[in-house]
Design a protein around this motif. Structure first.
Motif, short mmCIF file in Angstrom:
data_model
loop_
_atom_site.label_atom_id
_atom_site.label_comp_id
_atom_site.label_asym_id
_atom_site.label_seq_id
_atom_site.Cartn_x
_atom_site.Cartn_y
_atom_site.Cartn_z
N GLU A 53 0.79 -1.01 0.03
CA GLU A 53 0.03 -0.07 -0.16
C GLU A 53 0.95 1.27 -0.03
OE1 GLU A 53 -2.61 -0.27 3.30
OE2 GLU A 53 -3.79 -1.95 2.45
N ALA A 54 1.93 1.20 0.76
CA ALA A 54 2.92 2.23 0.67
C ALA A 54 3.46 2.61 -0.65
CB ALA A 54 3.99 2.14 1.87
N GLU A 55 3.87 1.52 -1.41
CA GLU A 55 4.42 1.83 -2.68
C GLU A 55 3.50 2.31 -3.70
OE1 GLU A 55 7.64 -1.01 -5.16
OE2 GLU A 55 5.86 -2.00 -4.44
N ARG A 56 2.19 1.91 -3.65
CA ARG A 56 1.17 2.47 -4.25
C ARG A 56 0.99 4.00 -3.98
NH1 ARG A 56 -1.90 -2.50 -3.54
NH2 ARG A 56 -2.09 -3.70 -5.75
N ALA A 57 1.15 4.26 -2.89
CA ALA A 57 0.92 5.74 -2.31
C ALA A 57 2.23 6.51 -2.78
CB ALA A 57 0.83 5.75 -0.77
N THR A 58 3.28 5.68 -2.84
CA THR A 58 4.54 6.46 -3.30
C THR A 58 4.61 6.80 -4.78
OG1 THR A 58 6.05 5.33 -1.75
CG2 THR A 58 7.06 6.14 -3.58
N GLU A 59 3.93 6.03 -5.51
CA GLU A 59 3.63 6.08 -7.00
C GLU A 59 2.90 7.31 -7.38
OE1 GLU A 59 5.66 4.72 -9.52
OE2 GLU A 59 6.56 4.42 -7.58
N ARG A 60 1.66 7.27 -6.46
CA ARG A 60 0.62 8.36 -6.65
C ARG A 60 1.48 9.54 -6.31
NH1 ARG A 60 -3.10 4.49 -4.74
NH2 ARG A 60 -2.57 5.07 -2.60
N PHE A 61 2.34 9.87 -4.97
CA PHE A 61 3.19 10.87 -4.64
C PHE A 61 3.97 11.40 -5.76
CE2 PHE A 61 7.25 12.16 -3.05
CZ PHE A 61 7.18 13.08 -2.32
N ASN A 62 4.79 10.19 -6.38
CA ASN A 62 5.61 10.64 -7.53
C ASN A 62 4.89 11.33 -8.73
OD1 ASN A 62 7.91 9.54 -6.22
ND2 ASN A 62 7.58 7.52 -7.35
N GLU A 63 3.57 10.81 -8.94
CA GLU A 63 2.92 11.34 -10.11
C GLU A 63 2.35 12.70 -9.49
OE1 GLU A 63 -1.10 10.27 -12.63
OE2 GLU A 63 -0.83 9.41 -10.61
N ALA A 64 2.07 12.89 -8.35
CA ALA A 64 1.82 14.44 -8.06
C ALA A 64 2.86 15.53 -8.06
CB ALA A 64 0.99 14.17 -6.83
N GLY A 65 3.99 14.86 -7.71
CA GLY A 65 5.13 15.62 -7.85
C GLY A 65 5.55 16.00 -9.09
N GLU A 66 5.50 15.10 -10.31
CA GLU A 66 5.77 15.46 -11.34
C GLU A 66 4.82 16.48 -11.95
OE1 GLU A 66 7.39 12.57 -14.80
OE2 GLU A 66 5.21 11.88 -14.18
N ARG A 67 3.47 16.28 -11.52
CA ARG A 67 2.57 17.28 -12.09
C ARG A 67 2.89 18.70 -11.54
NH1 ARG A 67 -0.85 19.09 -15.72
NH2 ARG A 67 -2.87 19.74 -14.87
N VAL A 68 3.41 18.72 -10.38
CA VAL A 68 3.81 19.99 -9.62
C VAL A 68 4.93 20.75 -10.39
CG1 VAL A 68 4.90 21.14 -7.73
CG2 VAL A 68 2.96 19.71 -7.38
N GLU A 69 5.79 19.95 -10.84
CA GLU A 69 6.97 20.40 -11.57
C GLU A 69 6.55 21.10 -13.15
OE1 GLU A 69 9.89 21.14 -10.34
OE2 GLU A 69 8.99 20.28 -8.59
N HIS A 70 5.60 20.12 -13.51
CA HIS A 70 5.08 20.43 -14.92
C HIS A 70 4.13 21.77 -14.68
CE1 HIS A 70 3.14 20.55 -18.98
NE2 HIS A 70 1.80 20.57 -18.42
N LEU A 71 3.30 22.01 -13.89
CA LEU A 71 2.62 23.24 -13.61
C LEU A 71 3.26 24.41 -13.10
CD1 LEU A 71 -0.61 21.52 -11.67
CD2 LEU A 71 -0.69 22.87 -13.86
N LYS A 72 4.26 24.29 -12.40
CA LYS A 72 5.31 25.30 -12.24
C LYS A 72 6.09 26.05 -13.45
CE LYS A 72 8.28 24.70 -8.81
NZ LYS A 72 9.25 23.91 -7.93
N ASP A 73 6.31 25.07 -14.25
CA ASP A 73 6.70 25.71 -15.61
C ASP A 73 5.65 26.26 -16.45
OD1 ASP A 73 9.34 24.68 -15.03
OD2 ASP A 73 8.90 22.88 -16.33
N ARG A 74 4.52 25.76 -16.36
CA ARG A 74 3.32 26.45 -17.01
C ARG A 74 3.05 27.65 -16.43
NH1 ARG A 74 -1.61 22.39 -18.39
NH2 ARG A 74 -2.71 24.46 -18.11
N VAL A 75 2.95 27.77 -15.19
CA VAL A 75 2.54 29.22 -14.31
C VAL A 75 3.78 30.22 -14.84
CG1 VAL A 75 2.45 30.11 -12.15
CG2 VAL A 75 1.28 28.18 -12.53
N ALA A 76 4.99 29.72 -14.60
CA ALA A 76 6.05 30.61 -15.10
C ALA A 76 5.77 31.27 -16.70
CB ALA A 76 7.46 30.10 -14.97
N HIS A 77 5.65 30.27 -17.28
CA HIS A 77 5.46 30.63 -18.83
C HIS A 77 4.01 31.63 -19.15
CE1 HIS A 77 7.78 26.88 -20.27
NE2 HIS A 77 8.45 28.11 -20.07
N ALA A 78 3.08 31.56 -18.30
CA ALA A 78 2.15 32.33 -18.33
C ALA A 78 2.20 33.67 -17.89
CB ALA A 78 0.79 31.39 -17.60
#
Length: 343
Positions: A59-84
């Motif tokens: 269960e922790a591993e599943r949550a870790t992958e969700r954590f990784n996915e959300a972290g990747e999304r944060v980095e993508h959105l930070k770039d989008r916000v900066a460009h906007a």
């Protein structure tokens, strides 16, 4: 042996009661130490504890992958916000230059004896109202009409850019909240697992974490099987080079790894960019049958692809298994295979 049938005697002597209590205490002590008594139901004691630890780690591993996915999304959105924000600033600069140009025309007209009413409206407190009315003003010249049309279009564009930036900022905050939520879940699951392991006798704890429990840390024979491509060969070499380094949830090297972090890092050493999560890595190339797996192929596990390793040949994968265990080799069939993907 302690009988569970009711005694035929009306009561127990003090000596008999002492004997029964001693047996009960000994049985409780054995259970507390993780040793199941004779006749106990299967799945109790230390074995049940280990099974529960396995479940918590999964269960922790599943949550870790969700954590990784959300972290990747944060980095993508930070770039989008900066460009906007950059786009908004550039649009505002263009509008300011347009206003300055039209203001210069108004100043020249004023100095020459009067100001065009249309330009006076532009400099009023309600320029948007002016822009709506400007098209119907007969006195404005064709050149000025084109400039005003450009200004109006640029203002609409600026409004759209600001709205997009606001949406991205809101999504960024939601993603940051998701990162925090998944991190809390991982830490809670791992904390529960650690507490259960700490309650086991020392030899049981050591047996749980020993690499030979289900795998090994020595390089298996590869039987001369070649990788599917040069970059797959380089990734396999990179993954083998970090065998023995610790599992660290949320980490993608080089000092520690979680399962998808190991695969991502290994392919990065070969110059190939892969997604961060095991679920996305399952779709990072073309699927091949397990029977045709070659070194460097990505092997994802469980129905939700929540675990991943890299095939190295001879029926073995290298992977980061779970907290407390180092990167190691294990049989490819150590758990249900979801997919084999060739990058």
């Amino acid at each position: 042996m302690v009988s569970h049938r009711r005694s035929s005697q009306p009561g127990l002597t003090r000596s008999a009661r002492g004997t029964v209590l001693s047996v009960a205490a000994a049985t409780a002590a054995a259970l507390g130490a993780g040793a199941a008594p004779a006749g106990a139901e299967p799945g109790t004691g230390a074995e049940a504890t280990r099974a529960e630890v396995d479940r918590l780690y999964e269960e922790a591993e599943r949550a870790t992958e969700r954590f990784n996915e959300a972290g990747e999304r944060v980095e993508h959105l930070k770039d989008r916000v900066a460009h906007a924000r950059d786009r908004v600033a550039r649009s505002q600069e263009r509008i300011n230059r347009m206003r300055e140009g039209l203001g210069s025309v108004a100043g020249a007209q004023y100095r020459s004896g009067g100001m065009d009413p249309a330009l006076a409206l532009l400099l009023s407190q309600d320029p948007d109202g002016y822009l709506e009315a400007a098209a119907g003003l007969d006195r404005i010249s064709e050149l000025h009409a084109a400039a005003l049309s450009d200004l109006r279009r640029e203002q609409r564009h600026l409004g759209q850019e600001r709205a997009e930036a606001s949406r991205d900022l809101a999504e960024l905050e939601r993603s940051r909240s998701a990162v925090s939520r998944h991190k809390s879940t991982v830490e809670r699951k791992l904390g529960e697992a650690r507490r259960l392991l700490a309650a086991l006798p020392a030899e049981e704890r050591e047996g749980y974490g020993r690499p030979s429990r289900s795998g090994r840390d020595a390089l298996p024979e590869l039987s001369g099987l070649t990788a599917g491509s040069p970059h797959a060969a380089a990734a396999t070499t990179a993954a083998r080079s970090v065998v023995g380094r610790p599992y660290v949830w949320g980490a993608n090297g080089p000092s520690g790894f979680d399962c998808s972090g190991l695969v991502q890092w290994s392919y990065a050493q070969a110059g190939v960019g892969l997604p961060r999560t095991s679920q996305a890595q399952a779709y990072a190339g073309r699927r091949v049958p397990l029977s045709q797996a070659r070194p460097g192929d990505i092997v994802t596990y469980r129905s939700d692809a929540s675990h991943v390793g890299m095939y190295v040949g001879n029926g073995q994968v290298v992977h980061a298994p779970y907290p407390g265990a180092a990167v190691r080799y294990d049989p490819v069939g150590m758990m249900p295979v979801h997919a084999v993907t060739r990058v």
